[in-house]
Write a protein that holds these residues in place. Structure first.
Motif, short mmCIF file in Angstrom:
data_model
loop_
_atom_site.label_atom_id
_atom_site.label_comp_id
_atom_site.label_asym_id
_atom_site.label_seq_id
_atom_site.Cartn_x
_atom_site.Cartn_y
_atom_site.Cartn_z
N LEU A 36 36.57 33.92 15.00
CA LEU A 36 35.29 34.64 15.02
C LEU A 36 34.22 33.82 15.72
CD1 LEU A 36 35.19 36.17 11.43
CD2 LEU A 36 35.48 37.40 13.58
N GLU A 37 34.23 32.51 15.49
CA GLU A 37 33.27 31.65 16.17
C GLU A 37 33.55 31.60 17.68
OE1 GLU A 37 31.28 27.20 15.85
OE2 GLU A 37 32.97 27.74 14.57
N LYS A 38 34.83 31.50 18.04
CA LYS A 38 35.21 31.51 19.45
C LYS A 38 34.77 32.82 20.10
CE LYS A 38 39.28 28.62 18.58
NZ LYS A 38 40.77 28.58 18.57
N CYS A 39 34.96 33.92 19.37
CA CYS A 39 34.56 35.24 19.88
C CYS A 39 33.05 35.29 20.12
CB CYS A 39 34.98 36.31 18.87
SG CYS A 39 34.48 37.99 19.31
N PHE A 40 32.28 34.79 19.18
CA PHE A 40 30.82 34.83 19.28
C PHE A 40 30.32 34.08 20.52
CE2 PHE A 40 26.72 32.79 18.40
CZ PHE A 40 25.93 33.91 18.21
N TRP A 41 30.77 32.83 20.70
CA TRP A 41 30.28 32.03 21.81
C TRP A 41 30.79 32.53 23.16
CZ3 TRP A 41 26.13 29.61 20.82
CH2 TRP A 41 25.91 29.04 19.57
N LEU A 42 32.00 33.06 23.19
CA LEU A 42 32.52 33.63 24.43
C LEU A 42 31.72 34.87 24.81
CD1 LEU A 42 34.61 33.69 26.71
CD2 LEU A 42 36.14 34.96 25.17
N ALA A 70 38.72 39.30 15.23
CA ALA A 70 38.03 39.08 16.49
C ALA A 70 37.69 40.39 17.18
CB ALA A 70 38.88 38.21 17.41
N ALA A 71 38.62 41.34 17.18
CA ALA A 71 38.40 42.61 17.86
C ALA A 71 37.29 43.43 17.20
CB ALA A 71 39.69 43.41 17.89
N VAL A 72 37.31 43.49 15.88
CA VAL A 72 36.27 44.24 15.16
C VAL A 72 34.90 43.61 15.39
CG1 VAL A 72 35.42 44.78 12.83
CG2 VAL A 72 37.81 45.18 13.40
N PHE A 73 34.85 42.28 15.37
CA PHE A 73 33.59 41.56 15.60
C PHE A 73 33.12 41.74 17.04
CE2 PHE A 73 31.37 37.25 15.85
CZ PHE A 73 30.23 37.69 15.20
N LEU A 74 34.06 41.71 17.97
CA LEU A 74 33.72 41.90 19.38
C LEU A 74 33.15 43.30 19.62
CD1 LEU A 74 33.77 40.77 22.26
CD2 LEU A 74 36.15 41.53 22.45
N ASN A 75 33.76 44.31 19.03
CA ASN A 75 33.24 45.68 19.15
C ASN A 75 31.83 45.78 18.56
OD1 ASN A 75 35.09 47.32 20.55
ND2 ASN A 75 36.42 47.49 18.77
N PHE A 76 31.62 45.11 17.43
CA PHE A 76 30.31 45.12 16.78
C PHE A 76 29.25 44.50 17.68
CE2 PHE A 76 27.30 42.49 14.32
CZ PHE A 76 26.56 43.49 13.71
N LEU A 77 29.54 43.33 18.22
CA LEU A 77 28.58 42.66 19.10
C LEU A 77 28.30 43.50 20.35
CD1 LEU A 77 29.93 38.98 18.93
CD2 LEU A 77 27.87 39.88 17.84
N ILE A 129 38.43 44.29 27.26
CA ILE A 129 39.80 43.81 27.25
C ILE A 129 39.90 42.43 27.89
CG2 ILE A 129 42.11 44.20 28.21
CD1 ILE A 129 41.71 47.18 27.77
N ARG A 130 39.14 42.23 28.95
CA ARG A 130 39.16 40.92 29.63
C ARG A 130 38.69 39.82 28.68
NH1 ARG A 130 35.34 38.11 31.93
NH2 ARG A 130 33.86 39.86 31.88
N ILE A 131 37.63 40.07 27.94
CA ILE A 131 37.13 39.08 26.99
C ILE A 131 38.12 38.89 25.85
CG2 ILE A 131 35.31 38.58 25.30
CD1 ILE A 131 33.35 40.03 27.14
N ALA A 132 38.63 40.01 25.33
CA ALA A 132 39.57 39.96 24.20
C ALA A 132 40.83 39.18 24.57
CB ALA A 132 39.93 41.37 23.76
N SER A 133 41.30 39.32 25.80
CA SER A 133 42.52 38.64 26.24
C SER A 133 42.37 37.13 26.21
CB SER A 133 42.90 39.09 27.65
OG SER A 133 43.21 40.47 27.67
N GLN A 134 41.13 36.64 26.37
CA GLN A 134 40.88 35.20 26.33
C GLN A 134 40.93 34.65 24.91
OE1 GLN A 134 37.54 33.89 28.99
NE2 GLN A 134 37.34 36.08 29.39
N LEU A 135 40.86 35.54 23.92
CA LEU A 135 40.87 35.12 22.52
C LEU A 135 42.26 35.12 21.92
CD1 LEU A 135 37.73 37.16 21.43
CD2 LEU A 135 37.88 34.66 21.61
N GLY A 136 43.17 35.94 22.44
CA GLY A 136 44.52 36.00 21.91
C GLY A 136 45.25 37.24 22.37
N ALA A 137 46.58 37.16 22.39
CA ALA A 137 47.39 38.24 22.95
C ALA A 137 47.27 39.55 22.17
CB ALA A 137 48.85 37.81 23.01
N ASP A 138 47.00 39.48 20.86
CA ASP A 138 46.93 40.70 20.04
C ASP A 138 45.54 41.31 19.99
OD1 ASP A 138 49.58 40.28 19.50
OD2 ASP A 138 49.30 39.70 17.41
N VAL A 139 44.53 40.57 20.42
CA VAL A 139 43.15 41.02 20.25
C VAL A 139 42.85 42.33 21.01
CG1 VAL A 139 40.71 40.40 20.45
CG2 VAL A 139 42.40 38.66 19.82
#
Length: 283
Positions: free
Chosen positions: A68-74, A106-113, A127-137
């Motif tokens: 979640l922290e990685k998602c926020f800063w990315l 991460a995905a739910v948080f990313l959608n929220f942001l 999808i491009r951002i999510a792919s940098q966080l993990g294969a399932d995101v």
């Protein structure tokens, strides 16, 4: 801003083939992802004016190096998002189980942001951002039954019909590192035949036509390291499961039953063994 409650779900892999390892360490995958309504995590978010991120959780070890922290800063880096967040993660999805709990967070948080932006990002950018966080995101951005390829970024929703079947998710008290599982995969030569599964190849067309082959390449690794899991799979088939096996890199396993009676009998055996499990009815 008031506290916002986000609900984060999980998934199982009905099919998983591992392809070549890329230079960046990721593996090409071919998989059939199927979302489950529960168990779920809760993510409580409060926006702040400070350019900071602060996370607490019911599991203290999750407060460091959390996705979640990685998602926020990315997200801030990619979009210029202003402000910060205080987050409380109530983790209920079993950890190290192959259910994608962290990726779903991460995905739910990313959608929220994203929805906080004056002009939200489009599907491809997300999808491009999510792919940098993990294969399932990327899958969890949409959370629909999907045929997934590449490193998880190629997603095609499919109509998966499990009507009339009963599901049983088993979560053994074993935590398996996905990184370790892939390292083991890379070290050994493996035949194309999978234990207790059909090894016939399927594709998204055959799946959309109702032909689902339950297969997971990781079983060769995991069942060798944890023979009790192989024995548990054998037991489920003896009790009447019509299909099933490992999800992701495990340790969770998912089984399908045609009869409610047999599903309940299997549930009773799991309860006696003291294993956490969840049952589903697909109507």
């Amino acid at each position: 801003m008031d506290e916002v409650l986000l609900v984060s779900r999980c998934k199982v892999n009905l099919f998983l083939k591992i392809g070549e390892r890329l230079a960046n360490g990721y593996h090409l995958l071919t998989s059939l992802f199927f979302p489950l309504p529960y168990p779920t995590d809760e993510i409580k978010v409060t926006l702040t004016s400070e350019e900071s991120f602060f996370l607490t959780s019911n599991f203290k070890f999750l407060e460091q190096n959390n996705i979640l922290e990685k998602c926020f800063w990315l997200f801030k880096k990619e979009t210029g998002f202003q402000g910060g967040c205080k987050v409380y993660l109530n983790k209920k999805v079993p950890i190290g189980a192959g259910l994608g709990g962290g990726s779903a967070n991460a995905a739910v948080f990313l959608n929220f942001l994203n929805h906080l932006l004056p002009t939200p990002l489009g599907k491809n950018s997300l999808i491009r951002i999510a792919s940098q966080l993990g294969a399932d995101v990327p899958f969890f951005l949409f959370n629909k039954p999907s045929w997934v390829e590449g490193i998880g970024e190629k997603i095609e929703p499919l109509a998966i019909d499990l009507t009339g079947l009963k599901g049983l998710l088993i979560c053994p008290k074993i935590k398996i590192s996905t990184k370790w599982a892939y390292e083991c995969w890379d070290k050994i030569q493996i035949s194309k035949k999978s234990f207790l599964t059909l090894s016939a190849w399927i594709n998204k067309k055959s799946v959309s036509q109702g032909r689902i082959v339950l297969l997971n390449d990781f079983e060769k690794i995991i069942f060798h390291a944890y023979p009790q899991m192989r024995e548990l799979k054998e037991e489920m088939f003896k009790l009447g499961a019509c299909g099933g096996g490992l999800s992701g890199s495990g340790s969770a396993m998912f089984f399908l039953f045609r009869e409610t009676k047999k599903q309940k009998q299997a549930q009773a055996v799991l309860d006696k063994l003291g294993l956490l499990s969840y049952n589903y009815s697909f109507v």
